[in-house]
Design a protein around this motif. Structure first.
Motif, PDB file in Angstrom:
ATOM      1  N   UNK A   1       5.766  10.017 -25.102  1.00 42.40           N
ATOM      2  CA  UNK A   1       4.489  10.092 -24.461  1.00 42.40           C
ATOM      3  C   UNK A   1       4.891  10.632 -22.865  1.00 42.40           C
ATOM      4  N   UNK A   2       3.760  11.018 -22.444  1.00 37.16           N
ATOM      5  CA  UNK A   2       4.130  11.561 -20.898  1.00 37.16           C
ATOM      6  C   UNK A   2       4.650  10.262 -19.977  1.00 37.16           C
ATOM      7  N   UNK A   3       5.716  10.595 -19.338  1.00 34.63           N
ATOM      8  CA  UNK A   3       6.187   9.767 -18.462  1.00 34.63           C
ATOM      9  C   UNK A   3       5.272   9.056 -17.473  1.00 34.63           C
ATOM     10  N   UNK A   4       4.185   9.629 -17.118  1.00 30.42           N
ATOM     11  CA  UNK A   4       3.107   8.982 -16.328  1.00 30.42           C
ATOM     12  C   UNK A   4       2.744   7.859 -16.733  1.00 30.42           C
ATOM     13  N   UNK A   5       2.433   7.612 -18.088  1.00 32.90           N
ATOM     14  CA  UNK A   5       1.795   6.426 -18.636  1.00 32.90           C
ATOM     15  C   UNK A   5       2.778   5.134 -18.296  1.00 32.90           C
ATOM     16  N   UNK A   6       3.971   4.972 -18.717  1.00 30.31           N
ATOM     17  CA  UNK A   6       4.769   3.938 -18.284  1.00 30.31           C
ATOM     18  C   UNK A   6       4.829   3.819 -16.552  1.00 30.31           C
ATOM     19  N   UNK A   7       5.090   4.977 -16.073  1.00 28.15           N
ATOM     20  CA  UNK A   7       5.218   5.054 -14.421  1.00 28.15           C
ATOM     21  C   UNK A   7       3.906   4.229 -13.826  1.00 28.15           C
ATOM     22  N   UNK A   8       2.761   4.399 -14.473  1.00 35.00           N
ATOM     23  CA  UNK A   8       1.658   3.819 -13.778  1.00 35.00           C
ATOM     24  C   UNK A   8       1.626   2.291 -13.504  1.00 35.00           C
ATOM     25  N   UNK A   9       2.617   1.612 -14.070  1.00 35.49           N
ATOM     26  CA  UNK A   9       2.692   0.277 -13.797  1.00 35.49           C
ATOM     27  C   UNK A   9       3.054  -0.138 -12.391  1.00 35.49           C
TER      28      UNK A   9
ATOM     29  N   UNK B   1       0.835  -1.109   0.205  1.00 35.53           N
ATOM     30  CA  UNK B   1      -0.057  -0.207   0.109  1.00 35.53           C
ATOM     31  C   UNK B   1       1.012   1.288   0.041  1.00 35.53           C
ATOM     32  N   UNK B   2       1.830   1.296   0.716  1.00 36.14           N
ATOM     33  CA  UNK B   2       2.929   2.343   0.794  1.00 36.14           C
ATOM     34  C   UNK B   2       3.425   2.423  -0.734  1.00 36.14           C
ATOM     35  N   UNK B   3       3.762   1.494  -1.249  1.00 37.72           N
ATOM     36  CA  UNK B   3       4.559   1.490  -2.434  1.00 37.72           C
ATOM     37  C   UNK B   3       3.580   2.096  -3.395  1.00 37.72           C
ATOM     38  N   UNK B   4       2.311   1.759  -3.415  1.00 37.36           N
ATOM     39  CA  UNK B   4       1.240   2.046  -4.273  1.00 37.36           C
ATOM     40  C   UNK B   4       1.021   3.538  -4.146  1.00 37.36           C
ATOM     41  N   UNK B   5       0.971   3.808  -2.843  1.00 41.47           N
ATOM     42  CA  UNK B   5       0.779   5.548  -2.778  1.00 41.47           C
ATOM     43  C   UNK B   5       1.992   6.199  -3.259  1.00 41.47           C
ATOM     44  N   UNK B   6       3.075   5.819  -2.771  1.00 39.82           N
ATOM     45  CA  UNK B   6       4.325   6.806  -3.120  1.00 39.82           C
ATOM     46  C   UNK B   6       4.649   6.572  -4.703  1.00 39.82           C
ATOM     47  N   UNK B   7       4.363   5.678  -5.413  1.00 36.31           N
ATOM     48  CA  UNK B   7       4.389   5.518  -6.779  1.00 36.31           C
ATOM     49  C   UNK B   7       3.431   6.132  -7.690  1.00 36.31           C
ATOM     50  N   UNK B   8       2.327   6.083  -7.042  1.00 32.04           N
ATOM     51  CA  UNK B   8       1.256   6.932  -7.575  1.00 32.04           C
ATOM     52  C   UNK B   8       1.451   8.336  -7.865  1.00 32.04           C
ATOM     53  N   UNK B   9       1.964   8.823  -6.523  1.00 27.25           N
ATOM     54  CA  UNK B   9       2.308  10.452  -6.628  1.00 27.25           C
ATOM     55  C   UNK B   9       3.486  10.634  -7.502  1.00 27.25           C
ATOM     56  N   UNK B  10       4.388   9.770  -7.396  1.00 32.08           N
ATOM     57  CA  UNK B  10       5.641  10.108  -8.202  1.00 32.08           C
ATOM     58  C   UNK B  10       5.161   9.811  -9.812  1.00 32.08           C
TER      59      UNK B  10
ATOM     60  N   UNK C   1       4.324  14.012 -15.081  1.00 31.40           N
ATOM     61  CA  UNK C   1       3.427  14.094 -16.387  1.00 31.40           C
ATOM     62  C   UNK C   1       3.868  15.174 -17.204  1.00 31.40           C
ATOM     63  N   UNK C   2       4.694  16.185 -16.535  1.00 30.40           N
ATOM     64  CA  UNK C   2       4.931  17.132 -17.546  1.00 30.40           C
ATOM     65  C   UNK C   2       6.176  16.554 -18.537  1.00 30.40           C
ATOM     66  N   UNK C   3       7.015  15.692 -18.173  1.00 25.22           N
ATOM     67  CA  UNK C   3       8.044  15.249 -18.920  1.00 25.22           C
ATOM     68  C   UNK C   3       7.520  14.099 -19.864  1.00 25.22           C
ATOM     69  N   UNK C   4       8.302  13.942 -21.049  1.00 29.26           N
ATOM     70  CA  UNK C   4       7.835  12.753 -22.026  1.00 29.26           C
ATOM     71  C   UNK C   4       9.015  11.800 -22.126  1.00 29.26           C
TER      72      UNK C   4
END
Length: 164
Positions: free
Chosen positions: A127-135, A104-113, A118-121
Motif C-alpha cells: 500500500x502507499x506509504x502515506x497510509x501508515x505514516x498518517x498515524x 503542532x510542529x510535529x503534526x505539520x512536519x509529519x503530515x508533509x512527510x 505517497x508515490x512509494x509502497x
C-alpha cells in the motif's frame, strides 16, 4: 477546569484510548496469526511483521494525548515541587506552550512527510506509504487537541492518584 473543557476531555480521551486499544488488539491478532503461520503452517506472510510495526506506532501516537492529560506518561515533577507557587504557575504555562508547539510542529512536519512519500509502497502490504505514516500527524494533532483543552493547569503526577 471549566465545565466545557472537562466535557470535551471526558469524550475525547476515552475515544482516543478506545481507538488505540482497538489498534493494539488488531496488532495482537496479526502477531498471533504470524506466529501460528510460522510455526504451525510452515511459513508466515511477510506483511504480518510490517503491519505489526505500523500498528504499534499508530497505537502509541493515538494514545499519547490522552495519556498526557492523565499524567500517565513518564516525567519527573521534582522542579515543580521545589519552586514557589508563582514560579510553578509560570513553569506550567511554559510546559503547556512547549507541548502545544511541539505537537503542532510535529503534526505539520509529519503530515508533509506522509504526503511526500505517497508515490512509494510498503514492501509487505503493498500500500502507499502515506497510509501508515498518517498515524504520526493524527497522533500529534490529537496530542495538541488534548493539551489545548487541558490548558496550562498543573499536570497530574503519580502521587496525585495515590493520595485521592
Amino acid at each position: 477546569m471549566s465545565s466545557l473543557r472537562s466535557r470535551v476531555l471526558a469524550i475525547s480521551r476515552p475515544l482516543s484510548l478506545t481507538l488505540a486499544a482497538s489498534l493494539l488488539l488488531i496488532n495482537l491478532t496479526a502477531i498471533l496469526y504470524g506466529v501460528f503461520m510460522r510455526y504451525f503452517a510452515g511459513g508466515a506472510p511477510i506483511w504480518t511483521d510490517e503491519l505489526s510495526r505500523f500498528l504499534i506506532i499508530g497505537t502509541v501516537m493515538i494514545a499519547a494525548g490522552a495519556v498526557w492529560v492523565e499524567g500517565g506518561h513518564m516525567r519527573v515533577a521534582l522542579i515543580e515541587r521545589l519552586l514557589p507557587a508563582s514560579l510553578t504557575r509560570l513553569l506550567n504555562v511554559y510546559q503547556w506552550l512547549l507541548t502545544l508547539g511541539l505537537a503542532l510542529g510535529g503534526a505539520w512536519v509529519s503530515y508533509r512527510y506522509a504526503n511526500s512519500v505517497s508515490m512509494f509502497t510498503t514492501s509487505g502490504l503493498g500500500i502507499s506509504r502515506t497510509i501508515p505514516m498518517m498515524s504520526l500527524p493524527i497522533g500529534f494533532a490529537l496530542l495538541a487537541w488534548h493539551a489545548l483543552w487541558y490548558g496550562p493547569a498543573p499536570l497530574r503526577v503519580a502521587t496525585d492518584e495515590a493520595a485521592s
